[in-house]
Design a protein around this motif. Structure first.
Motif, PDB file in Angstrom:
ATOM      1  N   HIS A 196       0.822  -1.210   0.000  1.00 30.06           N
ATOM      2  CA  HIS A 196       0.000   0.000   0.000  1.00 30.06           C
ATOM      3  C   HIS A 196       0.867   1.276   0.000  1.00 30.06           C
ATOM      4  O   HIS A 196       0.337   2.372   0.140  1.00 30.06           O
ATOM      5  CB  HIS A 196      -0.914   0.012   1.221  1.00 30.06           C
ATOM      6  N   LYS A 197       2.164   1.083  -0.159  1.00 32.17           N
ATOM      7  CA  LYS A 197       3.119   2.199  -0.186  1.00 32.17           C
ATOM      8  C   LYS A 197       3.125   2.991   1.126  1.00 32.17           C
ATOM      9  O   LYS A 197       3.400   4.182   1.147  1.00 32.17           O
ATOM     10  CB  LYS A 197       2.811   3.148  -1.353  1.00 32.17           C
ATOM     11  N   ARG A 198       2.837   2.333   2.194  1.00 33.19           N
ATOM     12  CA  ARG A 198       2.808   2.978   3.500  1.00 33.19           C
ATOM     13  C   ARG A 198       4.227   3.154   4.038  1.00 33.19           C
ATOM     14  O   ARG A 198       5.048   2.223   3.960  1.00 33.19           O
ATOM     15  CB  ARG A 198       1.981   2.134   4.465  1.00 33.19           C
ATOM     16  N   VAL A 199       4.509   4.314   4.585  1.00 31.60           N
ATOM     17  CA  VAL A 199       5.859   4.587   5.102  1.00 31.60           C
ATOM     18  C   VAL A 199       5.826   5.020   6.566  1.00 31.60           C
ATOM     19  O   VAL A 199       6.859   5.404   7.132  1.00 31.60           O
ATOM     20  CB  VAL A 199       6.555   5.687   4.270  1.00 31.60           C
ATOM     21  N   ASP A 200       4.648   4.959   7.194  1.00 26.26           N
ATOM     22  CA  ASP A 200       4.537   5.377   8.586  1.00 26.26           C
ATOM     23  C   ASP A 200       3.797   4.320   9.396  1.00 26.26           C
ATOM     24  O   ASP A 200       3.164   3.419   8.850  1.00 26.26           O
ATOM     25  CB  ASP A 200       3.807   6.724   8.693  1.00 26.26           C
ATOM     26  N   ASP A 201       3.888   4.440  10.719  1.00 25.50           N
ATOM     27  CA  ASP A 201       3.187   3.501  11.593  1.00 25.50           C
ATOM     28  C   ASP A 201       2.980   4.184  12.941  1.00 25.50           C
ATOM     29  O   ASP A 201       3.550   5.252  13.214  1.00 25.50           O
ATOM     30  CB  ASP A 201       3.984   2.210  11.755  1.00 25.50           C
ATOM     31  N   TYR A 202       2.190   3.535  13.807  1.00 24.92           N
ATOM     32  CA  TYR A 202       1.918   4.098  15.129  1.00 24.92           C
ATOM     33  C   TYR A 202       3.165   4.020  16.004  1.00 24.92           C
ATOM     34  O   TYR A 202       3.946   3.072  15.909  1.00 24.92           O
ATOM     35  CB  TYR A 202       0.766   3.333  15.796  1.00 24.92           C
ATOM     36  N   PRO A 203       3.388   4.995  16.863  1.00 27.40           N
ATOM     37  CA  PRO A 203       4.570   4.973  17.732  1.00 27.40           C
ATOM     38  C   PRO A 203       4.435   3.955  18.856  1.00 27.40           C
ATOM     39  O   PRO A 203       3.335   3.743  19.382  1.00 27.40           O
ATOM     40  CB  PRO A 203       4.616   6.403  18.280  1.00 27.40           C
ATOM     41  N   TYR A 204       5.539   3.331  19.202  1.00 26.31           N
ATOM     42  CA  TYR A 204       5.555   2.491  20.401  1.00 26.31           C
ATOM     43  C   TYR A 204       5.306   3.379  21.616  1.00 26.31           C
ATOM     44  O   TYR A 204       5.757   4.517  21.674  1.00 26.31           O
ATOM     45  CB  TYR A 204       6.910   1.801  20.549  1.00 26.31           C
ATOM     46  N   GLY A 205       4.591   2.846  22.590  1.00 23.52           N
ATOM     47  CA  GLY A 205       4.342   3.597  23.809  1.00 23.52           C
ATOM     48  C   GLY A 205       3.001   4.300  23.817  1.00 23.52           C
ATOM     49  O   GLY A 205       2.605   4.877  24.829  1.00 23.52           O
ATOM     50  N   GLY A 206       2.306   4.299  22.671  1.00 20.53           N
ATOM     51  CA  GLY A 206       0.952   4.813  22.654  1.00 20.53           C
ATOM     52  C   GLY A 206       0.785   6.301  22.447  1.00 20.53           C
ATOM     53  O   GLY A 206      -0.316   6.829  22.578  1.00 20.53           O
ATOM     54  N   GLU A 207       1.845   7.024  22.114  1.00 22.52           N
ATOM     55  CA  GLU A 207       1.720   8.465  21.888  1.00 22.52           C
ATOM     56  C   GLU A 207       0.907   8.733  20.617  1.00 22.52           C
ATOM     57  O   GLU A 207       0.891   7.929  19.686  1.00 22.52           O
ATOM     58  CB  GLU A 207       3.110   9.105  21.761  1.00 22.52           C
ATOM     59  N   ALA A 208       0.245   9.883  20.584  1.00 21.48           N
ATOM     60  CA  ALA A 208      -0.581  10.245  19.426  1.00 21.48           C
ATOM     61  C   ALA A 208       0.294  10.558  18.225  1.00 21.48           C
ATOM     62  O   ALA A 208       1.455  10.951  18.351  1.00 21.48           O
ATOM     63  CB  ALA A 208      -1.452  11.453  19.767  1.00 21.48           C
ATOM     64  N   GLY A 209      -0.275  10.405  17.015  1.00 22.23           N
ATOM     65  CA  GLY A 209       0.442  10.740  15.795  1.00 22.23           C
ATOM     66  C   GLY A 209       1.045   9.515  15.131  1.00 22.23           C
ATOM     67  O   GLY A 209       1.008   8.403  15.658  1.00 22.23           O
ATOM     68  N   MET A 210       1.615   9.748  13.935  1.00 24.71           N
ATOM     69  CA  MET A 210       2.239   8.683  13.164  1.00 24.71           C
ATOM     70  C   MET A 210       3.727   8.986  12.990  1.00 24.71           C
ATOM     71  O   MET A 210       4.141  10.148  12.952  1.00 24.71           O
ATOM     72  CB  MET A 210       1.577   8.552  11.793  1.00 24.71           C
ATOM     73  N   VAL A 211       4.525   7.934  12.851  1.00 25.65           N
ATOM     74  CA  VAL A 211       5.980   8.066  12.787  1.00 25.65           C
ATOM     75  C   VAL A 211       6.503   7.435  11.497  1.00 25.65           C
ATOM     76  O   VAL A 211       6.100   6.326  11.127  1.00 25.65           O
ATOM     77  CB  VAL A 211       6.641   7.370  14.003  1.00 25.65           C
ATOM     78  N   LEU A 212       7.381   8.135  10.811  1.00 22.87           N
ATOM     79  CA  LEU A 212       7.999   7.581   9.606  1.00 22.87           C
ATOM     80  C   LEU A 212       8.884   6.399   9.986  1.00 22.87           C
ATOM     81  O   LEU A 212       9.665   6.470  10.935  1.00 22.87           O
ATOM     82  CB  LEU A 212       8.831   8.645   8.892  1.00 22.87           C
ATOM     83  N   GLN A 213       8.787   5.331   9.231  1.00 22.81           N
ATOM     84  CA  GLN A 213       9.517   4.104   9.527  1.00 22.81           C
ATOM     85  C   GLN A 213      10.975   4.177   9.077  1.00 22.81           C
ATOM     86  O   GLN A 213      11.317   4.879   8.121  1.00 22.81           O
ATOM     87  CB  GLN A 213       8.831   2.918   8.849  1.00 22.81           C
ATOM     88  N   ILE A 214      11.800   3.411   9.743  1.00 21.15           N
ATOM     89  CA  ILE A 214      13.228   3.428   9.447  1.00 21.15           C
ATOM     90  C   ILE A 214      13.561   2.701   8.140  1.00 21.15           C
ATOM     91  O   ILE A 214      14.467   3.113   7.403  1.00 21.15           O
ATOM     92  CB  ILE A 214      14.039   2.814  10.617  1.00 21.15           C
ATOM     93  N   GLU A 215      12.817   1.637   7.817  1.00 21.62           N
ATOM     94  CA  GLU A 215      13.193   0.803   6.665  1.00 21.62           C
ATOM     95  C   GLU A 215      13.192   1.547   5.327  1.00 21.62           C
ATOM     96  O   GLU A 215      14.202   1.515   4.602  1.00 21.62           O
ATOM     97  CB  GLU A 215      12.289  -0.433   6.606  1.00 21.62           C
ATOM     98  N   PRO A 216      12.112   2.233   4.937  1.00 29.03           N
ATOM     99  CA  PRO A 216      12.165   2.938   3.650  1.00 29.03           C
ATOM    100  C   PRO A 216      13.198   4.065   3.628  1.00 29.03           C
ATOM    101  O   PRO A 216      13.813   4.327   2.593  1.00 29.03           O
ATOM    102  CB  PRO A 216      10.740   3.470   3.479  1.00 29.03           C
ATOM    103  N   ILE A 217      13.399   4.697   4.773  1.00 29.30           N
ATOM    104  CA  ILE A 217      14.399   5.768   4.838  1.00 29.30           C
ATOM    105  C   ILE A 217      15.797   5.192   4.647  1.00 29.30           C
ATOM    106  O   ILE A 217      16.621   5.737   3.896  1.00 29.30           O
ATOM    107  CB  ILE A 217      14.296   6.525   6.178  1.00 29.30           C
ATOM    108  N   ASP A 218      16.070   4.086   5.304  1.00 30.61           N
ATOM    109  CA  ASP A 218      17.375   3.445   5.155  1.00 30.61           C
ATOM    110  C   ASP A 218      17.605   2.999   3.715  1.00 30.61           C
ATOM    111  O   ASP A 218      18.692   3.171   3.163  1.00 30.61           O
ATOM    112  CB  ASP A 218      17.465   2.247   6.102  1.00 30.61           C
TER     113      ASP A 218
END
Length: 223
Positions: free
Chosen positions: A46-68
């Motif tokens: 689905h070309k997704r590059v973000d996911d939910y943060p560990y720890g339950g904080e609000a918002g989405m976080v860019l993933q390390i794999e596509p950036i690497d």
């Protein structure tokens, strides 16, 4: 110089890279831009590059794999002097930083987005973190465009009159003095007589005094 920009939203920046000074710099082969869509480097269907943060904080976080993958792909093609991440909590971007970057050959700018990026990117892949001010934008694309513009205009040959760039605000730690052009009088508003005198020493002294006065009044923190 080559500047590669990694972004989730390339459409936010591509217009700026092909307009005015940046376009002329490319036409003169003084700078080369590479615009890379981060979604092209994910294996997610689905070309997704973000996911939910560990720890339950609000918002989405860019993933390390596509950036690497994106950074590794670029590094396989050439050596880079800096891998820059645009982030509100980075070092403040100043004219001095722009001067430093203008002396480099190849840089990568990674645009932040959403809540942020997986911190391991900042720990292991990024070499410099830059902020354009104490505020938050939707993404780092506008910051990347500003950094590119400020840096490229300093490359010799980009601006016809190189002295123009060297006399900009902040180059000597002061704000620039006032500037005027024709007509010498408009609605009773006159250009300072000293600028019409032709006396170079008096003009330079006036410009310096004006720069100091404006800096004291508007940006005393610079003094």
């Amino acid at each position: 110089m080559r500047i590669d920009i990694i972004t989730v939203l390339p459409e936010m920046i591509e217009g700026a890279l092909h307009t005015s000074i940046l376009k002329r710099a490319q036409d003169k082969s003084l700078v080369e831009f590479g615009l890379h869509t981060l979604r092209d480097y994910t294996l997610d269907k689905h070309k997704r590059v973000d996911d939910y943060p560990y720890g339950g904080e609000a918002g989405m976080v860019l993933q390390i794999e596509p950036i690497d993958r994106a950074i590794s792909h670029l590094k396989s093609q050439r050596d880079y002097d800096e891998v820059i991440f645009t982030t509100p909590d980075g070092e403040l971007f100043t004219q001095s930083v722009a001067n430093q970057l203008s002396l480099l050959n190849n840089i990568i700018i990674l645009c932040g987005h959403y809540k942020g990026i997986d911190y391991r990117v900042r720990e292991h892949l990024v070499t410099r973190e830059i902020s354009i001010g104490d505020f938050v934008l939707t993404g780092g694309e506008l910051a990347a465009a500003m950094i590119a513009d400020a840096v490229v205009r300093l490359i010799p040959g980009v601006i016809g009159d190189e002295q123009s760039a060297l006399s900009d605000s902040f180059q000597d730690g002061l704000l620039a003095p006032p500037v005027y052009t024709r007509p010498a009088e408009y609605k009773g508003w006159k250009v300072p007589d000293v600028l019409l005198s032709g006396h170079e020493k008096k003009i330079q002294d006036w410009r310096h005094d004006q720069a100091v006065e404006r800096t004291k009044r508007l940006r005393p923190d610079l003094l």
